[in-house]
Design an enzyme around this catalytic site. Structure first.
Site, PDB file in Angstrom:
ATOM      1  N   ASP A  21       0.850  -1.329   0.009  1.00 56.23           N
ATOM      2  CA  ASP A  21       0.064  -0.123  -0.026  1.00 56.23           C
ATOM      3  C   ASP A  21       0.884   1.147  -0.024  1.00 56.23           C
ATOM      4  OD1 ASP A  21      -2.093   1.489  -0.106  1.00 56.23           O
ATOM      5  OD2 ASP A  21      -2.677   1.275   2.237  1.00 56.23           O
ATOM      6  N   ARG A  34      -0.700   9.201  -9.743  1.00 53.49           N
ATOM      7  CA  ARG A  34      -1.025   8.021  -9.066  1.00 53.49           C
ATOM      8  C   ARG A  34      -0.416   6.904  -9.879  1.00 53.49           C
ATOM      9  NH1 ARG A  34      -4.169   7.518  -4.734  1.00 53.49           N
ATOM     10  NH2 ARG A  34      -4.279   5.169  -5.179  1.00 53.49           N
ATOM     11  N   ASN A  69     -10.829  -2.446  -5.428  1.00 50.94           N
ATOM     12  CA  ASN A  69     -10.055  -1.543  -6.188  1.00 50.94           C
ATOM     13  C   ASN A  69     -10.861  -1.504  -7.514  1.00 50.94           C
ATOM     14  OD1 ASN A  69      -6.802  -2.864  -4.722  1.00 50.94           O
ATOM     15  ND2 ASN A  69      -7.981  -0.970  -4.386  1.00 50.94           N
TER      16      ASN A  69
HETATM   17  C1  IPE Z   1      -5.570  -2.572  -0.249  1.00 51.05           C
HETATM   18  O1  IPE Z   1      -5.131  -1.300  -0.583  1.00 51.05           O
HETATM   19  C2  IPE Z   1      -5.511  -3.664  -1.572  1.00 51.05           C
HETATM   20  C3  IPE Z   1      -4.419  -3.657  -2.239  1.00 51.05           C
HETATM   21  C4  IPE Z   1      -2.632  -3.321  -1.572  1.00 51.05           C
HETATM   22  C5  IPE Z   1      -4.131  -4.386  -3.336  1.00 51.05           C
HETATM   23  P1  IPE Z   1      -5.999  -0.128  -0.425  1.00 51.05           P
HETATM   24  O2  IPE Z   1      -5.262   1.007  -0.769  1.00 51.05           O
HETATM   25  O3  IPE Z   1      -7.101  -0.407  -1.738  1.00 51.05           O
HETATM   26  O4  IPE Z   1      -6.849  -0.284   0.699  1.00 51.05           O
HETATM   27  P2  IPE Z   1      -7.888   0.778   1.488  1.00 51.05           P
HETATM   28  O5  IPE Z   1      -9.107   0.786   0.516  1.00 51.05           O
HETATM   29  O6  IPE Z   1      -7.145   1.867   1.599  1.00 51.05           O
HETATM   30  O7  IPE Z   1      -8.232  -0.066   2.960  1.00 51.05           O
HETATM   31  C1  IPE Z   2      -1.619   0.197  -3.345  1.00 48.19           C
HETATM   32  O1  IPE Z   2      -1.282   1.412  -3.377  1.00 48.19           O
HETATM   33  C2  IPE Z   2      -1.749  -0.186  -4.791  1.00 48.19           C
HETATM   34  C3  IPE Z   2      -3.118  -0.758  -5.014  1.00 48.19           C
HETATM   35  C4  IPE Z   2      -4.155  -0.830  -4.087  1.00 48.19           C
HETATM   36  C5  IPE Z   2      -3.529  -1.218  -6.251  1.00 48.19           C
HETATM   37  P1  IPE Z   2      -2.585   2.806  -3.470  1.00 48.19           P
HETATM   38  O2  IPE Z   2      -2.825   2.795  -5.069  1.00 48.19           O
HETATM   39  O3  IPE Z   2      -3.703   2.241  -2.497  1.00 48.19           O
HETATM   40  O4  IPE Z   2      -1.803   4.094  -2.632  1.00 48.19           O
HETATM   41  P2  IPE Z   2      -2.482   4.993  -1.532  1.00 48.19           P
HETATM   42  O5  IPE Z   2      -2.933   4.221  -0.489  1.00 48.19           O
HETATM   43  O6  IPE Z   2      -3.420   5.618  -2.550  1.00 48.19           O
HETATM   44  O7  IPE Z   2      -1.233   5.879  -1.229  1.00 48.19           O
HETATM   45 MG    MG Z   3      -4.006   2.438  -0.671  1.00 50.75          MG
END
Ligand code: IPE
Ligand code: IPE
Ligand code: MG
Length: 250
Positions: A21, A34, A69
């Site tokens: 994450d 992003r 996601n």
């Molecule tokens: C969890 O991360 C899913 C993955 C790392 C693939 P998210 O960034 O989607 O989680 P939430 O929604 O903040 O809990």
């Molecule tokens: C994790 O990073 C990757 C996926 C969930 C696919 P994020 O995209 O959730 O990054 P943040 O949490 O917004 O920083």
């Molecule tokens: Mg995230």
């Protein structure tokens, strides 16, 4: 002593799971969009996978894309899927060199055809590798997985091949996507969030949880080693008392 030397190789977790994450925040910190963060995350995946294999971890599960996601903006989903197609093909030689087998958990049917095809190809190509299994959780959520397991169990009861009183924890585990592997003993989440986000809910019943502030694109094998050293300092009691454990090991 280096962080790696502090690891007791006789007491390694067999299965480590990681919620990768913080890609978005990493990109934002640099004034980028992003998807730049997701690209940055690939290097972290490569280094962590190599580090885990080098240590002798049996199974490494990476949460790459959750069921939830799919609710992200379309451009981000498209970019992530494109990156997956690219990375799976590009990284297959590294998997071969390191004798790593690729596997996946999640709803593969919901993935774009190109991703599913590349994934299948890489899984087949690496099927004979024996050093470590890399499990990619793609379009995965634990509730989705448990719901499907319950459906399959119910069908077997209906067909008369399974009796309701025969349903126990082992039967449930065997109907999950992770049936081939032991439960994770260590679960790592990067980026400072302290939640599970629908990941391996059944399987982490007794996992040690490790949260780090590092954003995923900055994570390297040394960070994995640090998590393992921390894991090895914990007392895993499984409901017993500390005194009981000490007399068992005496
Ligand atoms: C969890 O991360 C899913 C993955 C790392 C693939 P998210 O960034 O989607 O989680 P939430 O929604 O903040 O809990
Ligand atoms: C994790 O990073 C990757 C996926 C969930 C696919 P994020 O995209 O959730 O990054 P943040 O949490 O917004 O920083
Ligand atoms: Mg995230």
């Amino acid at each position: 002593m280096s962080i790696k030397e502090q690891i007791d190789l006789q007491r390694l977790p067999r299965h480590v799971a990681i919620i990768m994450d913080g890609n978005g925040r990493w990109a934002k910190q640099q004034g980028k969009i992003r998807t730049f963060g997701h690209q940055g995350g690939v290097k972290a995946v490569r280094d962590t996978v190599e580090g885990a294999a080098e240590l002798g971890i049996d199974v490494l599960t990476l949460y790459a894309f959750s069921t939830e996601n799919w609710n992200r903006p379309k451009y981000e989903i498209d970019a992530l899927m494109h990156l997956l197609v690219q990375s799976i093909s590009k990284e297959t030689p590294t998997l071969m060199e390191n004798n790593i087998r690729l596997a996946t958990i999640g709803n593969t049917d919901s993935l774009p055809e190109k991703v599913a095809k590349n994934l299948k190809k890489a899984i087949e190509k690496t099927a004979g590798n024996t050093r470590m299994t890399l499990v990619l959780a793609l379009s995965y959520s634990s509730r989705w997985e448990i719901t499907h397991a319950v459906q399959r169990i119910a069908q077997e009861v209906k067909d008369g091949t399974l009796q309701p009183e025969e349903i126990n924890e082992k039967v449930i585990s065997e109907h999950l996507n992770t049936s081939l592997w032991p439960d994770p003993e260590l679960l790592i989440r990067t980026s400072g969030e302290a939640r599970i986000s629908n990941f391996l809910l059944w399987q982490i019943a007794y996992a040690e949880l490790y949260f780090t502030q590092k954003l995923w694109p900055d994570f390297r094998r040394e960070d994995l080693f640090e998590a393992i050293v921390d894991f090895q300092h914990r007392e895993r009691r499984f409901g017993k008392t500390s005194e009981q454990l000490k007399s068992e090991h005496a």
